[in-house]
Design an enzyme around this catalytic site. Structure first.
Site, PDB file in Angstrom:
ATOM      1  N   CYS A   7       0.857  -1.201   0.000  1.00 32.11           N
ATOM      2  CA  CYS A   7       0.000   0.000   0.000  1.00 32.11           C
ATOM      3  C   CYS A   7       0.885   1.241   0.000  1.00 32.11           C
ATOM      4  O   CYS A   7       1.242   1.774   1.057  1.00 32.11           O
ATOM      5  CB  CYS A   7      -0.927  -0.012   1.212  1.00 32.11           C
ATOM      6  SG  CYS A   7      -2.147   1.329   1.194  1.00 32.11           S
ATOM      7  N   GLU A 326     -22.760   4.992   0.454  1.00 34.21           N
ATOM      8  CA  GLU A 326     -23.161   3.620   0.737  1.00 34.21           C
ATOM      9  C   GLU A 326     -22.022   2.643   0.455  1.00 34.21           C
ATOM     10  O   GLU A 326     -21.804   1.682   1.193  1.00 34.21           O
ATOM     11  CB  GLU A 326     -24.396   3.249  -0.102  1.00 34.21           C
ATOM     12  CG  GLU A 326     -25.627   4.084   0.221  1.00 34.21           C
ATOM     13  CD  GLU A 326     -26.018   3.953   1.690  1.00 34.21           C
ATOM     14  OE1 GLU A 326     -26.006   2.828   2.210  1.00 34.21           O
ATOM     15  OE2 GLU A 326     -26.325   4.986   2.318  1.00 34.21           O
TER      16      GLU A 326
END
Length: 356
Positions: A7, A326
Site C-alpha cells: 500500500c 453507501e
C-alpha cells in the site's frame, strides 16, 4: 504493516509523518535499517496480515523473551493494535481505490495563497492580504501638508514604512524558500518509502482458511473467545482505555445511517469473520448466501483478505449504482470486521501465553 499489502499510499503517508516529527531518515531505507527491537515484529506482522489464525503462543513468547531487545506485554499489545489497525486500513484504502490516486505533496506554503507574490504590495496589487499590507495603508488620520516640517516628517515615515515592509517581505521570502526546500528534501526522502523495502518473505501471503485437526488451525468460536467477553477486558487491562476506543469503533460502524438493513450489515460482518476462520454458533450462515450476491461476496473477500490493488476486483456493477456514501459504508464494515478478527487471534495468542 502497510507494506505487507504494497500500500504505497499509506507507506508514503506514514513516512512523511515520520520525517515531520524528527524520525531518523535512515530507517526509511528499509527494514534492515530499523532497530532490532522493531525488526523482531516482522514475523508476527506478516502472520497477522495474511494468516492471522496462525498466531500462536510461541510468537508471543519469542518477543517477550528476546533478551535486551524484548518487549513488555503492554508494549506488545500496543504494537499489535497498531499493526492490525494498519492492515485493516489497507483494506479501506484499496476498497476505495485511494492507492491509485496518490497525491503529491503540496507546494504552496501553509496559509499563503499560491498565486500571491510577496512583492505585490510594492506593485499596487489590490489582492494583497490585509496582514501583509504596509502600515501606512491603514493610516486614517489626515495630516496637514502646509508646512515643510510636516512634509519632511511624512517622507521619513514613508521611508521607514517602506524599509520595514521590505524587511517583512525578505523574511517571508526566506520562510517560503525554507519551506519549499524542506518539502523537496522530504519528497526526496520518500523515494526510500518503496513498500518492498519493508517486506521480508514476500511469498508469504493469504491462503484459504481450512479447518484441520491441529489445535492451532481450529475454528475460533466466538462463544469460546469473543471481543465482548475476552478481548475487550484483556486489551483494556494492558493498554489503558484503548479497549473503550476500539469498542466505540465497532459499535459506531454498525449503527451508521445507511440504506443497508441491519441483517445485511450483520451478514457482511459475519461473512468476513467466516472467511478468516471465526464462527458464530447462533448465526444462520444461510443468510449470507441469501443477502449477498456472489460478486459482492468476491469483492468483500478480496478487500478483507488480500487488499492488493492488483488483486482487488472492481465493485460489483449493482453496487456501483449506489451513492458513494453507501459504498464507503461497506468498506468501513470490511475494515472494522477485519480489524476485530485480527485482534481476536492476536489477543487469544497472548491469553494462551499468560495462562501457559
Amino acid at each position: 504493516a502497510a507494506a505487507r499489502y504494497h500500500c504505497r499510499y499509506l507507506v508514503c503517508l506514514h513516512s512523511a509523518q515520520f520525517l515531520r516529527v524528527g524520525g531518523d531518515p535512515l530507517w526509511l531505507q528499509g527494514l534492515e535499517a530499523a532497530p532490532l527491537r522493531l525488526r523482531l515484529l516482522d514475523h508476527i506482522n506478516k502472520v497477522l496480515a495474511h494468516q492471522p489464525w496462525l498466531a500462536a503462543c510461541s510468537h508471543i513468547q519469542t518477543l517477550l523473551k528476546a533478551g535486551e531487545q524484548c518487549w513488555s506485554l503492554a508494549e506488545l499489545v500496543q504494537a499489535v493494535v497498531i499493526l492490525a489497525h494498519c492492515h485493516s486500513l489497507c483494506s479501506f484504502v484499496f476498497g476505495c481505490d485511494t492507492d491509485s490516486d496518490l497525491a503529491h505533496l503540496a507546494k504552496s506554503p501553509n496559509g499563503t495563497p499560491p498565486t500571491f507574490c510577496p512583492f505585490d504590495a510594492a506593485n499596487g496589487n489590490a489582492n494583497v492580504p490585509q496582514s501583509l499590507k504596509a502600515p501606512s495603508e491603514h493610516i486614517t488620520r489626515r495630516r496637514s501638508l502646509d508646512s515643510s516640517c510636516d512634509m519632511v516628517c511624512l517622507k521619513e515615515r514613508i521611508q521607514r514604512s517602506q524599509e520595514e515592509q521590505e524587511k517583512k517581505e525578505e523574511r517571508l521570502l526566506q520562510t517560503q524558500t525554507l519551506q519549499q526546500t524542506d518539502l523537496e528534501d522530504e519528497e526526496e526522502m520518500l523515494c526510500f518509502a518503496d513498500p518492498s523495502h519493508f517486506i521480508t518473505d514476500p511469498d508469504f501471503c493469504h491462503q484459504e482458511f481450512a479447518r484441520r485437526d491441529e489445535d492451532h488451525l481450529q475454528v475460533l468460536r466466538v462463544q469460546d473467545y469473543s471481543w465482548e467477553v475476552h478481548g475487550f477486558s484483556l486489551i483494556n487491562r494492558l493498554y489503558s482505555d484503548i479497549g473503550h476506543l476500539l469498542d466505540d469503533r465497532f459499535r459506531s460502524v454498525t449503527s451508521l445511517p445507511s440504506l443497508h438493513s441491519s441483517d445485511l450489515k450483520r451478514a457482511i460482518w459475519n461473512y468476513i469473520h467466516y472467511v478468516l476462520g471465526i464462527r458464530y454458533d447462533d448465526y444462520d450462515y444461510g443468510e449470507v448466501n441469501q443477502l449477498l450476491e456472489r460478486d459482492l461476496k468476491l469483492y468483500i473477500k478480496a478487500v478483507a483478505c488480500f487488499p492488493d490493488v492488483t488483486k482487488t476486483p472492481v465493485c460489483p456493477l449493482s453496487w456501483t449504482l449506489l451513492k458513494a456514501s453507501e459504498r464507503i459504508h461497506v468498506n468501513l464494515l470490511i475494515m472494522e470486521a477485519r480489524l476485530q478478527a485480527e485482534l481476536l487471534y492476536a489477543l487469544r495468542a497472548i491469553t494462551r501465553y499468560m495462562i501457559a
